[in-house]
Design a protein around this motif. Structure first.
Motif, PDB file in Angstrom:
ATOM      1  N   SER A 114       0.845  -1.186   0.000  1.00 22.15           N
ATOM      2  CA  SER A 114       0.000   0.000   0.000  1.00 22.15           C
ATOM      3  C   SER A 114       0.885   1.242   0.000  1.00 22.15           C
ATOM      4  O   SER A 114       2.113   1.141   0.113  1.00 22.15           O
ATOM      5  N   LYS A 115       0.261   2.372  -0.088  1.00 25.59           N
ATOM      6  CA  LYS A 115       0.946   3.635   0.113  1.00 25.59           C
ATOM      7  C   LYS A 115       1.259   3.749   1.605  1.00 25.59           C
ATOM      8  O   LYS A 115       0.519   3.225   2.440  1.00 25.59           O
ATOM      9  N   ILE A 116       2.335   4.414   1.940  1.00 28.52           N
ATOM     10  CA  ILE A 116       2.690   4.613   3.343  1.00 28.52           C
ATOM     11  C   ILE A 116       1.995   5.886   3.816  1.00 28.52           C
ATOM     12  O   ILE A 116       2.219   6.965   3.274  1.00 28.52           O
ATOM     13  N   GLU A 117       1.125   5.712   4.807  1.00 23.11           N
ATOM     14  CA  GLU A 117       0.390   6.855   5.351  1.00 23.11           C
ATOM     15  C   GLU A 117       0.349   6.743   6.862  1.00 23.11           C
ATOM     16  O   GLU A 117       0.163   5.653   7.402  1.00 23.11           O
ATOM     17  N   ASP A 118       0.523   7.867   7.546  1.00 22.02           N
ATOM     18  CA  ASP A 118       0.536   7.899   9.017  1.00 22.02           C
ATOM     19  C   ASP A 118       1.572   6.935   9.596  1.00 22.02           C
ATOM     20  O   ASP A 118       1.342   6.315  10.626  1.00 22.02           O
ATOM     21  N   ASN A 119       2.690   6.775   8.895  1.00 26.07           N
ATOM     22  CA  ASN A 119       3.762   5.859   9.293  1.00 26.07           C
ATOM     23  C   ASN A 119       3.288   4.412   9.406  1.00 26.07           C
ATOM     24  O   ASN A 119       3.808   3.626  10.203  1.00 26.07           O
ATOM     25  N   MET A 120       2.285   4.067   8.599  1.00 19.79           N
ATOM     26  CA  MET A 120       1.792   2.695   8.547  1.00 19.79           C
ATOM     27  C   MET A 120       1.808   2.225   7.099  1.00 19.79           C
ATOM     28  O   MET A 120       1.537   2.989   6.177  1.00 19.79           O
ATOM     29  N   LEU A 121       2.131   0.964   6.945  1.00 18.17           N
ATOM     30  CA  LEU A 121       2.219   0.339   5.632  1.00 18.17           C
ATOM     31  C   LEU A 121       1.496  -0.997   5.689  1.00 18.17           C
ATOM     32  O   LEU A 121       1.704  -1.779   6.617  1.00 18.17           O
ATOM     33  N   ARG A 122       0.646  -1.243   4.705  1.00 16.89           N
ATOM     34  CA  ARG A 122      -0.032  -2.532   4.582  1.00 16.89           C
ATOM     35  C   ARG A 122       0.585  -3.316   3.448  1.00 16.89           C
ATOM     36  O   ARG A 122       1.042  -2.749   2.457  1.00 16.89           O
ATOM     37  N   ALA A 123       0.599  -4.606   3.587  1.00 24.07           N
ATOM     38  CA  ALA A 123       1.105  -5.486   2.531  1.00 24.07           C
ATOM     39  C   ALA A 123       0.249  -6.746   2.501  1.00 24.07           C
ATOM     40  O   ALA A 123      -0.201  -7.223   3.550  1.00 24.07           O
ATOM     41  N   ASP A 124       0.001  -7.228   1.300  1.00 26.18           N
ATOM     42  CA  ASP A 124      -0.695  -8.502   1.114  1.00 26.18           C
ATOM     43  C   ASP A 124       0.229  -9.430   0.347  1.00 26.18           C
ATOM     44  O   ASP A 124       0.755  -9.060  -0.704  1.00 26.18           O
ATOM     45  N   LEU A 125       0.422 -10.620   0.877  1.00 32.16           N
ATOM     46  CA  LEU A 125       1.204 -11.651   0.213  1.00 32.16           C
ATOM     47  C   LEU A 125       0.234 -12.744  -0.211  1.00 32.16           C
ATOM     48  O   LEU A 125      -0.335 -13.442   0.629  1.00 32.16           O
ATOM     49  N   LEU A 126       0.024 -12.853  -1.519  1.00 32.13           N
ATOM     50  CA  LEU A 126      -0.965 -13.772  -2.057  1.00 32.13           C
ATOM     51  C   LEU A 126      -0.296 -14.940  -2.770  1.00 32.13           C
ATOM     52  O   LEU A 126       0.714 -14.760  -3.453  1.00 32.13           O
ATOM     53  N   SER A 127      -0.892 -16.115  -2.631  1.00 40.56           N
ATOM     54  CA  SER A 127      -0.417 -17.263  -3.394  1.00 40.56           C
ATOM     55  C   SER A 127      -0.539 -16.937  -4.866  1.00 40.56           C
ATOM     56  O   SER A 127      -1.531 -16.353  -5.297  1.00 40.56           O
ATOM     57  N   HIS A 128       0.483 -17.318  -5.636  1.00 44.54           N
ATOM     58  CA  HIS A 128       0.469 -17.013  -7.069  1.00 44.54           C
ATOM     59  C   HIS A 128      -0.391 -18.026  -7.800  1.00 44.54           C
ATOM     60  O   HIS A 128      -0.070 -19.204  -7.854  1.00 44.54           O
ATOM     61  N   LYS A 129      -1.484 -17.537  -8.348  1.00 45.81           N
ATOM     62  CA  LYS A 129      -2.358 -18.367  -9.171  1.00 45.81           C
ATOM     63  C   LYS A 129      -1.856 -18.257 -10.606  1.00 45.81           C
ATOM     64  O   LYS A 129      -1.783 -17.171 -11.162  1.00 45.81           O
ATOM     65  N   ARG A 130      -1.495 -19.359 -11.185  1.00 45.23           N
ATOM     66  CA  ARG A 130      -0.864 -19.365 -12.519  1.00 45.23           C
ATOM     67  C   ARG A 130      -1.748 -18.764 -13.608  1.00 45.23           C
ATOM     68  O   ARG A 130      -1.259 -18.222 -14.572  1.00 45.23           O
ATOM     69  N   HIS A 131      -3.044 -18.859 -13.467  1.00 44.61           N
ATOM     70  CA  HIS A 131      -3.945 -18.353 -14.502  1.00 44.61           C
ATOM     71  C   HIS A 131      -4.277 -16.864 -14.328  1.00 44.61           C
ATOM     72  O   HIS A 131      -4.969 -16.283 -15.143  1.00 44.61           O
ATOM     73  N   ALA A 132      -3.776 -16.241 -13.274  1.00 51.28           N
ATOM     74  CA  ALA A 132      -4.076 -14.826 -13.010  1.00 51.28           C
ATOM     75  C   ALA A 132      -2.879 -13.955 -13.361  1.00 51.28           C
ATOM     76  O   ALA A 132      -1.727 -14.384 -13.282  1.00 51.28           O
ATOM     77  N   ASP A 133      -3.159 -12.737 -13.734  1.00 50.04           N
ATOM     78  CA  ASP A 133      -2.124 -11.741 -14.019  1.00 50.04           C
ATOM     79  C   ASP A 133      -1.513 -11.300 -12.692  1.00 50.04           C
ATOM     80  O   ASP A 133      -2.195 -10.687 -11.871  1.00 50.04           O
ATOM     81  N   LYS A 134      -0.245 -11.616 -12.482  1.00 49.04           N
ATOM     82  CA  LYS A 134       0.381 -11.322 -11.189  1.00 49.04           C
ATOM     83  C   LYS A 134       0.510  -9.832 -10.902  1.00 49.04           C
ATOM     84  O   LYS A 134       0.805  -9.441  -9.788  1.00 49.04           O
ATOM     85  N   TYR A 135       0.275  -8.992 -11.887  1.00 45.32           N
ATOM     86  CA  TYR A 135       0.290  -7.544 -11.681  1.00 45.32           C
ATOM     87  C   TYR A 135      -1.090  -7.011 -11.281  1.00 45.32           C
ATOM     88  O   TYR A 135      -1.225  -5.861 -10.915  1.00 45.32           O
ATOM     89  N   ASN A 136      -2.110  -7.849 -11.366  1.00 41.64           N
ATOM     90  CA  ASN A 136      -3.480  -7.411 -11.142  1.00 41.64           C
ATOM     91  C   ASN A 136      -3.964  -7.910  -9.774  1.00 41.64           C
ATOM     92  O   ASN A 136      -4.271  -9.092  -9.603  1.00 41.64           O
ATOM     93  N   TYR A 137      -4.079  -7.002  -8.823  1.00 44.11           N
ATOM     94  CA  TYR A 137      -4.471  -7.369  -7.462  1.00 44.11           C
ATOM     95  C   TYR A 137      -5.850  -8.023  -7.425  1.00 44.11           C
ATOM     96  O   TYR A 137      -6.052  -9.010  -6.714  1.00 44.11           O
ATOM     97  N   SER A 138      -6.795  -7.491  -8.165  1.00 46.54           N
ATOM     98  CA  SER A 138      -8.153  -8.044  -8.153  1.00 46.54           C
ATOM     99  C   SER A 138      -8.157  -9.501  -8.611  1.00 46.54           C
ATOM    100  O   SER A 138      -8.832 -10.346  -8.006  1.00 46.54           O
ATOM    101  N   GLN A 139      -7.429  -9.793  -9.660  1.00 44.01           N
ATOM    102  CA  GLN A 139      -7.355 -11.178 -10.140  1.00 44.01           C
ATOM    103  C   GLN A 139      -6.625 -12.066  -9.132  1.00 44.01           C
ATOM    104  O   GLN A 139      -7.034 -13.205  -8.891  1.00 44.01           O
ATOM    105  N   MET A 140      -5.565 -11.556  -8.571  1.00 44.63           N
ATOM    106  CA  MET A 140      -4.761 -12.363  -7.644  1.00 44.63           C
ATOM    107  C   MET A 140      -5.496 -12.645  -6.332  1.00 44.63           C
ATOM    108  O   MET A 140      -5.319 -13.698  -5.736  1.00 44.63           O
ATOM    109  N   SER A 141      -6.305 -11.712  -5.868  1.00 42.41           N
ATOM    110  CA  SER A 141      -6.979 -11.906  -4.585  1.00 42.41           C
ATOM    111  C   SER A 141      -8.285 -12.684  -4.711  1.00 42.41           C
ATOM    112  O   SER A 141      -8.778 -13.219  -3.718  1.00 42.41           O
ATOM    113  N   PHE A 142      -8.818 -12.799  -5.913  1.00 43.03           N
ATOM    114  CA  PHE A 142     -10.093 -13.494  -6.113  1.00 43.03           C
ATOM    115  C   PHE A 142      -9.954 -14.977  -5.761  1.00 43.03           C
ATOM    116  O   PHE A 142      -9.145 -15.691  -6.341  1.00 43.03           O
TER     117      PHE A 142
END
Length: 170
Positions: A114-142
């Protein structure tokens, strides 16, 4: 017409310095977060691809974790309301793009920051689904599983606290 060219050129060095200073602090925090995540015991021996896009990741998952940090908890609880419940679209981050190797073709997981705001940072580590575009968060998180992280930093960019949870996306 020449004066229009001269004015932007006059301010250009200032804009570069200002951007580099912001990128410098952000770079430190992104590297701290990345090193924490790759060294997390659940991620040992995983190859992790880092997306070069900033994603507007929600923070509400961590509200209960911040009881011992009341100032940060208040900021976190008001985060979405302060944005008037508007979600930002993903955007390219030159800072992140410069930091991480894009040559990783076969990865086990994809890391989104995520963007760093208020000295806080969020991160999501998602399993790589081979059929999804790894640059596309919506596809990767579905319909996927992953780990979500919240990093709270001190003013000097050092990690103050880190929280994480496993999550299943529907």
């Amino acid at each position: 017409m020449k004066s229009l060219v001269i004015i932007p050129l006059f301010f250009f060095p200032y804009m570069i310095c200002n951007a580099q200073n912001n990128c410098k602090n952000d770079t430190i925090m992104y590297l701290v977060a990345y090193n924490y995540i790759i060294n997390d015991s659940i991620n040992q021996e995983k190859s992790i691809f880092v997306s070069d896009s900033i994603i507007d990741l929600d923070r509400f998952w961590f509200s209960k974790d911040l009881v011992s940090l009341p100032e940060e908890k208040e900021k976190l609880d008001k985060y979405r309301a302060n944005k008037k419940n508007v979600w930002s679209i993903p955007f390219y981050s030159p800072c992140i793009a410069l930091l991480f190797d894009k040559n990783i073709r076969q990865s086990d997981a994809v890391l989104f920051f995520s963007k760093i705001e208020d000295n806080m940072l969020r991160a999501d580590l998602l399993s790589h689904k081979r059929h999804a575009d790894k640059y596309n968060y919506s596809q990767m998180s579905f319909q996927n599983t992953g780990w979500i992280y919240l990093f709270v930093f001190d003013k000097d960019c050092t990690s103050k606290r880190v929280f994480s949870h496993e999550i299943v996306y529907d």
